[in-house]
Design an enzyme around this catalytic site. Structure first.
Site, short mmCIF file in Angstrom:
data_model
loop_
_atom_site.label_atom_id
_atom_site.label_comp_id
_atom_site.label_asym_id
_atom_site.label_seq_id
_atom_site.Cartn_x
_atom_site.Cartn_y
_atom_site.Cartn_z
N SER A 126 -3.73 -15.77 -16.05
CA SER A 126 -4.06 -17.08 -16.60
C SER A 126 -2.94 -18.07 -16.29
O SER A 126 -1.90 -17.72 -15.74
CB SER A 126 -4.25 -16.98 -18.12
OG SER A 126 -3.01 -16.76 -18.76
N SER A 128 -1.09 -19.73 -18.48
CA SER A 128 -0.25 -20.01 -19.65
C SER A 128 1.23 -20.09 -19.31
O SER A 128 2.00 -20.62 -20.11
CB SER A 128 -0.46 -18.94 -20.72
OG SER A 128 0.05 -17.68 -20.30
N LYS A 183 4.79 -13.67 -21.71
CA LYS A 183 5.24 -14.94 -22.29
C LYS A 183 6.75 -15.00 -22.20
O LYS A 183 7.42 -14.04 -21.82
CB LYS A 183 4.81 -15.07 -23.75
CG LYS A 183 3.32 -14.92 -24.02
CD LYS A 183 2.50 -16.07 -23.49
CE LYS A 183 1.01 -15.85 -23.78
NZ LYS A 183 0.16 -16.91 -23.18
N SER A 288 -1.54 -22.39 -23.93
CA SER A 288 -1.06 -21.02 -24.08
C SER A 288 -1.39 -20.50 -25.47
O SER A 288 -1.03 -21.12 -26.48
CB SER A 288 0.47 -20.97 -23.86
OG SER A 288 0.98 -19.69 -24.19
#
Length: 323
Positions: A126, A128, A183, A288
């Site tokens: 993705s 994010s 992350k 996100s």
């Protein structure tokens, strides 16, 4: 044995097919572990049972041929038809079901050990982490940086480094541990993390944002505001969408452990990170799903530290380390 092996590969094909089509979530570590155990059993059976039996049969064939030739020689017949070498080679040849099991054990075992204790490949699914990482980036994750963990159960057995603010970390998604997320670590155990009006503050100290040139996202065909941040003296870039509100919609917030440590308002969120947990955020701040929505990442969920992009088939120039 050929029937059992055929059934094993049929089950494997069904499992992989269902995983690929999204019917269920696969566990690659568990799959490699099971395949390592099964192929090890075949490898041991091949080494201590099947290969000795084939070698004994081949040796008996050669002995019988030599005895026959000796008998014929005593009768004055020295030229004997037949080449026993081809028959011997056929007897020594592995059947297909051993070639595709015992023969694969060293490769599967090596991949399992390397992926479990050294480095694991990971594909960015993705946006994010844009602009640091984009969709399609193939990265490597250092599995031993945060300690040695047993595969499959992910239990830490040897300590190493602790996560630091600014690390790009892969972890098991707390809401569904069958999934891996990536992350940036923002808050450590005991930290008070505030993200208010799109500005990050840690333990009362605002993290400076330096404006950069706008970032153009080729996938969404739009520009975003881009800033430079520094965590633990390491610089990274973030994106901010000024058109989105700063608060987290209440209906989007999960009911996560230690939720009472967080205070939500119209300006954003303030959280006190509990012991043994981490607060993580994506670099694409307004695109996100991260700790603001589903809470803290427990230490037991850590997978490893991401550190290098080794390929992106959509942009072969994306290669190298990152912060």
């Amino acid at each position: 044995m050929s029937l059992i092996t055929g059934l094993f590969y049929a089950v494997l094909a069904v499992y992989l097919g269902g995983w690929y089509t999204g019917r269920w979530h696969g566990n690659f570590s568990l799959l490699l572990f099971v395949m390592s155990v099964i192929t090890l059993a075949y490898w041991l059976a091949e080494r201590y049972k099947f290969r000795p039996e084939r070698e004994a049969a081949a040796a008996q064939l050669v002995q019988q041929d030599q005895a026959r030739r000796a008998t014929l020689a005593m009768q004055g017949i020295n030229e004997v038809d037949g080449n026993v070498a081809a028959a011997r080679d056929k007897l020594l040849m592995q059947p297909w079901w051993l070639d595709w099991t015992a023969g694969l054990f060293p490769v599967i075992c090596a991949v399992f050990l390397m992926r479990s204790f050294l480095f694991e490949p990971f594909k960015i699914p993705s946006g994010s982490m844009i602009p640091t990482l984009v969709v399609g980036d193939l990265i490597l994750v250092n599995k031993f940086h945060y300690g040695i963990r047993l595969p499959v159960i992910n239990k830490k057995i040897i300590d190493n480094n602790e996560p630091q603010r600014g690390d790009v970390m892969v972890f098991r998604y707390p809401v569904n541990t069958d999934l891996d997320y990536i992350k940036r670590v923002v808050g450590l155990p005991g930290d008070t993390v505030a993200y208010l009006n799109k500005r990050l503050t840690i333990n009362g100290t605002p993290i400076e944002q330096t404006p950069l040139a706008e970032y153009y996202d080729a996938d969404s065909l739009r520009y975003s505001f881009q800033f430079s941040e520094q965590l633990m003296g390491r610089e990274h870039r973030i994106l901010v969408d000024k058109d989105r509100p700063p608060f987290v919609p209440p209906q989007a917030v999960e009911d996560f452990p230690f939720k009472e440590n967080c205070r939500y308002s119209g300006e954003g969120v303030v959280c006190k990170v509990p012991p043994g947990h981490y607060f993580v955020m994506g670099d694409n701040r307004d695109n996100s799903q991260d700790s603001r929505f589903w809470g803290f990442v427990p230490d037991r969920n850590l997978v490893g530290k991401a550190f290098v992009i080794w390929m992106n088939f959509g942009d072969i120039k994306r290669f190298g380390t990152f912060h």
